[in-house]
Enzyme design. Structure first.
Site, PDB file in Angstrom:
ATOM      1  N   TYR A 175       0.822  -1.250  -0.125  1.00  0.00           N
ATOM      2  CA  TYR A 175      -0.022   0.057   0.214  1.00  0.00           C
ATOM      3  C   TYR A 175       0.679   1.160  -0.026  1.00  0.00           C
ATOM      4  O   TYR A 175       0.730   2.149  -0.901  1.00  0.00           O
ATOM      5  CB  TYR A 175      -1.060  -0.196   1.145  1.00  0.00           C
ATOM      6  CG  TYR A 175      -1.578   1.277   1.361  1.00  0.00           C
ATOM      7  CD1 TYR A 175      -2.636   1.877   0.622  1.00  0.00           C
ATOM      8  CD2 TYR A 175      -1.214   2.099   2.658  1.00  0.00           C
ATOM      9  CE1 TYR A 175      -3.245   3.045   0.799  1.00  0.00           C
ATOM     10  CE2 TYR A 175      -2.039   3.309   2.986  1.00  0.00           C
ATOM     11  CZ  TYR A 175      -2.833   3.583   2.161  1.00  0.00           C
ATOM     12  OH  TYR A 175      -3.378   4.819   2.368  1.00  0.00           O
TER      13      TYR A 175
HETATM   14  P1  NAD Z   1     -12.466   5.297   1.598  1.00  0.00           P
HETATM   15  O1  NAD Z   1     -12.388   3.819   1.297  1.00  0.00           O
HETATM   16  O2  NAD Z   1     -13.456   5.712   2.654  1.00  0.00           O
HETATM   17  O3  NAD Z   1     -12.644   6.273   0.546  1.00  0.00           O
HETATM   18  C1  NAD Z   1     -12.035   6.210  -0.641  1.00  0.00           C
HETATM   19  C2  NAD Z   1     -13.181   6.247  -1.671  1.00  0.00           C
HETATM   20  O4  NAD Z   1     -12.595   5.991  -3.116  1.00  0.00           O
HETATM   21  C3  NAD Z   1     -14.455   5.045  -1.616  1.00  0.00           C
HETATM   22  O5  NAD Z   1     -15.467   5.431  -1.570  1.00  0.00           O
HETATM   23  C4  NAD Z   1     -13.906   4.331  -2.906  1.00  0.00           C
HETATM   24  O6  NAD Z   1     -15.211   3.840  -3.375  1.00  0.00           O
HETATM   25  C5  NAD Z   1     -13.420   5.371  -3.847  1.00  0.00           C
HETATM   26  N1  NAD Z   1     -12.758   4.878  -5.029  1.00  0.00           N
HETATM   27  C6  NAD Z   1     -11.804   3.919  -4.883  1.00  0.00           C
HETATM   28  N2  NAD Z   1     -11.188   3.768  -6.251  1.00  0.00           N
HETATM   29  C7  NAD Z   1     -11.759   4.617  -7.078  1.00  0.00           C
HETATM   30  C8  NAD Z   1     -11.881   4.770  -8.606  1.00  0.00           C
HETATM   31  N3  NAD Z   1     -10.950   4.261  -9.077  1.00  0.00           N
HETATM   32  N4  NAD Z   1     -12.609   5.862  -8.927  1.00  0.00           N
HETATM   33  C9  NAD Z   1     -13.556   6.461  -8.168  1.00  0.00           C
HETATM   34  N5  NAD Z   1     -13.668   6.076  -6.810  1.00  0.00           N
HETATM   35  C10 NAD Z   1     -12.761   5.084  -6.299  1.00  0.00           C
HETATM   36  O7  NAD Z   1     -11.119   5.795   2.235  1.00  0.00           O
HETATM   37  P2  NAD Z   1     -10.736   6.903   3.122  1.00  0.00           P
HETATM   38  O8  NAD Z   1     -10.164   6.397   4.654  1.00  0.00           O
HETATM   39  O9  NAD Z   1     -11.698   7.979   3.202  1.00  0.00           O
HETATM   40  O10 NAD Z   1      -9.308   7.407   2.727  1.00  0.00           O
HETATM   41  C11 NAD Z   1      -9.379   8.306   1.507  1.00  0.00           C
HETATM   42  C12 NAD Z   1      -8.148   8.585   0.941  1.00  0.00           C
HETATM   43  O11 NAD Z   1      -7.036   9.247   1.981  1.00  0.00           O
HETATM   44  C13 NAD Z   1      -7.373   7.143   0.424  1.00  0.00           C
HETATM   45  O12 NAD Z   1      -6.631   7.483  -0.913  1.00  0.00           O
HETATM   46  C14 NAD Z   1      -6.437   6.806   1.251  1.00  0.00           C
HETATM   47  O13 NAD Z   1      -5.280   6.114   0.888  1.00  0.00           O
HETATM   48  C15 NAD Z   1      -5.931   8.052   1.982  1.00  0.00           C
HETATM   49  N6  NAD Z   1      -5.340   8.015   3.262  1.00  0.00           N
HETATM   50  C16 NAD Z   1      -6.383   7.773   4.366  1.00  0.00           C
HETATM   51  C17 NAD Z   1      -6.000   7.694   5.740  1.00  0.00           C
HETATM   52  C18 NAD Z   1      -6.959   7.181   6.806  1.00  0.00           C
HETATM   53  O14 NAD Z   1      -6.332   6.949   7.883  1.00  0.00           O
HETATM   54  N7  NAD Z   1      -8.138   6.881   6.655  1.00  0.00           N
HETATM   55  C19 NAD Z   1      -4.643   7.876   5.860  1.00  0.00           C
HETATM   56  C20 NAD Z   1      -3.662   8.327   5.094  1.00  0.00           C
HETATM   57  C21 NAD Z   1      -4.244   8.356   3.578  1.00  0.00           C
HETATM   58  C1  UGA Z   2      -4.346   4.026   8.447  1.00  0.00           C
HETATM   59  C2  UGA Z   2      -5.102   3.872   7.251  1.00  0.00           C
HETATM   60  O1  UGA Z   2      -5.930   2.452   7.157  1.00  0.00           O
HETATM   61  C3  UGA Z   2      -4.439   3.785   5.835  1.00  0.00           C
HETATM   62  O2  UGA Z   2      -5.139   3.756   4.867  1.00  0.00           O
HETATM   63  C4  UGA Z   2      -3.576   5.203   5.861  1.00  0.00           C
HETATM   64  O3  UGA Z   2      -2.767   5.232   4.866  1.00  0.00           O
HETATM   65  C5  UGA Z   2      -2.741   4.900   7.177  1.00  0.00           C
HETATM   66  O4  UGA Z   2      -3.522   5.057   8.193  1.00  0.00           O
HETATM   67  C6  UGA Z   2      -1.953   6.275   7.503  1.00  0.00           C
HETATM   68  O5  UGA Z   2      -1.654   6.733   8.318  1.00  0.00           O
HETATM   69  O6  UGA Z   2      -1.416   6.683   6.239  1.00  0.00           O
HETATM   70  P1  UGA Z   2      -3.387   2.081  10.063  1.00  0.00           P
HETATM   71  O7  UGA Z   2      -2.393   2.969  10.847  1.00  0.00           O
HETATM   72  O8  UGA Z   2      -2.873   0.873  10.151  1.00  0.00           O
HETATM   73  O9  UGA Z   2      -3.577   2.711   8.692  1.00  0.00           O
HETATM   74  O10 UGA Z   2      -4.680   2.580  10.835  1.00  0.00           O
HETATM   75  P2  UGA Z   2      -5.350   1.738  11.791  1.00  0.00           P
HETATM   76  O11 UGA Z   2      -6.339   0.532  10.934  1.00  0.00           O
HETATM   77  O12 UGA Z   2      -6.391   2.275  12.626  1.00  0.00           O
HETATM   78  O13 UGA Z   2      -4.736   0.856  12.689  1.00  0.00           O
HETATM   79  C7  UGA Z   2      -4.050   1.506  13.742  1.00  0.00           C
HETATM   80  C8  UGA Z   2      -3.193   0.241  14.500  1.00  0.00           C
HETATM   81  O14 UGA Z   2      -4.069  -0.750  15.064  1.00  0.00           O
HETATM   82  C9  UGA Z   2      -2.205  -0.514  13.826  1.00  0.00           C
HETATM   83  O15 UGA Z   2      -0.992  -0.678  14.123  1.00  0.00           O
HETATM   84  C10 UGA Z   2      -3.150  -1.927  13.595  1.00  0.00           C
HETATM   85  O16 UGA Z   2      -2.139  -2.989  13.374  1.00  0.00           O
HETATM   86  C11 UGA Z   2      -4.060  -1.880  14.960  1.00  0.00           C
HETATM   87  N1  UGA Z   2      -4.790  -2.669  14.790  1.00  0.00           N
HETATM   88  C12 UGA Z   2      -5.790  -2.695  13.634  1.00  0.00           C
HETATM   89  C13 UGA Z   2      -5.334  -3.863  15.830  1.00  0.00           C
HETATM   90  O17 UGA Z   2      -4.625  -3.694  16.651  1.00  0.00           O
HETATM   91  N2  UGA Z   2      -6.196  -4.320  15.611  1.00  0.00           N
HETATM   92  C14 UGA Z   2      -7.222  -4.340  14.835  1.00  0.00           C
HETATM   93  O18 UGA Z   2      -8.523  -4.855  14.877  1.00  0.00           O
HETATM   94  C15 UGA Z   2      -6.949  -3.200  13.557  1.00  0.00           C
END
Ligand code: NAD
Ligand code: UGA
Length: 319
Positions: free
Chosen positions: A151
């Site tokens: 990823y």
């Molecule tokens: P999310 O999955 O809720 O939202 C992403 C949306 O993009 C989904 O609704 C999906 O249907 C849509 N999508 C995927 N591929 C597509 C395509 N080809 N065309 C049109 N739509 C498409 O995820 P999120 O947690 O809201 O994350 C949003 C963005 O932020 C992502 O790019 C993710 O990598 C990034 N991000 C998220 C986190 C986090 O902690 N949630 C942290 C770092 C980065």
């Molecule tokens: C999150 C998002 O899911 C990614 O899309 C994003 O890019 C990333 O943050 C980011 O910061 O860039 P992550 O940090 O793994 O990734 O977020 P969580 O799923 O909230 O996990 C946080 C921690 O909890 C991780 O260490 C994970 O291993 C742990 N975890 C997760 C558990 O201990 N139990 C679970 O059931 C799920």
């Protein structure tokens, strides 16, 4: 035409940002493919409030094929959230989805921006996962990326694509590296969403690894505010961290969740998953200096807000 286009507009963060833009009086186009990574029902729920607004248009479409250039005019800003998230699921056969939705979709978007021929401001939702394994301490944007999950590699590839297009076509592109975002609408595969669900039934809370891993958990409204500021501030260009800047051990967050919910859920431990870094910790000084980024919501308050949203989600009549 539109003031802003939001890709991934039915997702967790994209839907929250779209509502913020509508509240500011903007005309917004949302695009989402309803990728099956998690249930469309949750995404439709995320969209519901924005769809009531007459200034909101929504298209169900895949960015790889969507003719976005036809929707752009000179002053349209693009907020690019569409992508395949999730660190631990990026190994094995699912990797194709990461390549398609993070790399190919971003490249298609950039081509469409070039074709439209305007100096479009494009702000990209990048990830702390590009840092991968790093020494324990705050990470500035100058640190050499070292992704340790497939990823993270695809998010870094998308950043590099942005950099190539920005250089070749003089486009004002910004990549914001988000650090583990949480709050209302959090994705169901993410830690806090799962922990609250388990806490609500007394099921065991599954901890992956020691629970001592540090995460710079960042509240969704702080991310949305930072993203918006980066989009409207001309001098914001290049790569920025958007984190809270105050990481906590995972077990500290679990302690807050147990207190907030009053749960008796036991803790169950599992091996640390491949690709999960020991620490994420944002140095946010660059974002503060260039566009006044100032995260406000602390972890306890943010978790309380997520819990009140999730209780609503868990109520049988609202499913
Ligand atoms: P999310 O999955 O809720 O939202 C992403 C949306 O993009 C989904 O609704 C999906 O249907 C849509 N999508 C995927 N591929 C597509 C395509 N080809 N065309 C049109 N739509 C498409 O995820 P999120 O947690 O809201 O994350 C949003 C963005 O932020 C992502 O790019 C993710 O990598 C990034 N991000 C998220 C986190 C986090 O902690 N949630 C942290 C770092 C980065
Ligand atoms: C999150 C998002 O899911 C990614 O899309 C994003 O890019 C990333 O943050 C980011 O910061 O860039 P992550 O940090 O793994 O990734 O977020 P969580 O799923 O909230 O996990 C946080 C921690 O909890 C991780 O260490 C994970 O291993 C742990 N975890 C997760 C558990 O201990 N139990 C679970 O059931 C799920």
């Amino acid at each position: 035409m539109y003031d802003s286009i939001v890709t991934g507009a039915a997702g967790f963060i994209g839907s929250t940002l779209a509502e913020r833009l509508l509240a500011d009086g903007e005309r917004v186009l949302g695009i989402d493919s309803f990728d099956p990574y998690y249930p469309a029902q949750l995404k439709r729920r995320n969209l519901a409030r924005a769809l009531e607004n007459s200034r909101y248009a929504f298209r169900e479409a895949d960015l790889v094929a969507f003719r976005l250039d036809r929707c752009l005019d000179r002053n349209t800003r693009i907020y690019h959230f569409a992508g395949q998230p999730g660190v631990r699921g990026s190994w094995g056969p699912q990797f194709g989805q990461y390549v398609t939705n993070n790399i190919l979709a971003t490249q298609a978007l950039l081509e469409r921006v070039v074709r439209a021929g305007h100096p479009t401001r494009l702000v990209y939702a990048s990830s702390s996962s590009v840092y991968g394994q790093q020494p324990r301490g705050a990470m500035g944007e100058e640190v050499l990326p070292n992704p340790i999950s497939p990823y993270g590699m695809t998010k870094l590839a998308a950043e590099h694509l942005m950099r190539s297009y920005a250089g070749a076509h003089e486009l004002p592109l910004v990549a914001l590296r988000f650090f583990t975002v949480y709050g209302p609408r959090q994705r169901p595969d993410m830690a806090f969403h799962r922990f609250f669900r388990w806490a609500s039934t007394g099921a065991p809370i599954e901890i992956l690894g020691t629970g001592r891993q540090l995460r710079d958990f960042t509240y969704v409204d702080d991310i949305v505010e930072g993203m918006h500021r980066a989009a409207v501030t001309d001098r914001a260009v290049g790569i920025y961290n958007l984190g809270r800047g105050a990481p906590v051990p995972l077990m500290t967050a679990v302690g807050h969740i147990r207190r907030i919910t009053g749960t008796k859920s036991p803790i169950q431990r599992f091996d640390r998953p491949k690709g999960d870094p020991d620490v994420t910790w944002a140095d946010t000084r660059r974002a503060t200096k260039d566009f006044g980024y100032a995260p406000r919501v602390d972890i306890e308050e943010g978790l309380r807000r997520q819990w009140s949203w999730q209780q609503e989600l868990l109520r049988p009549r609202s499913r």
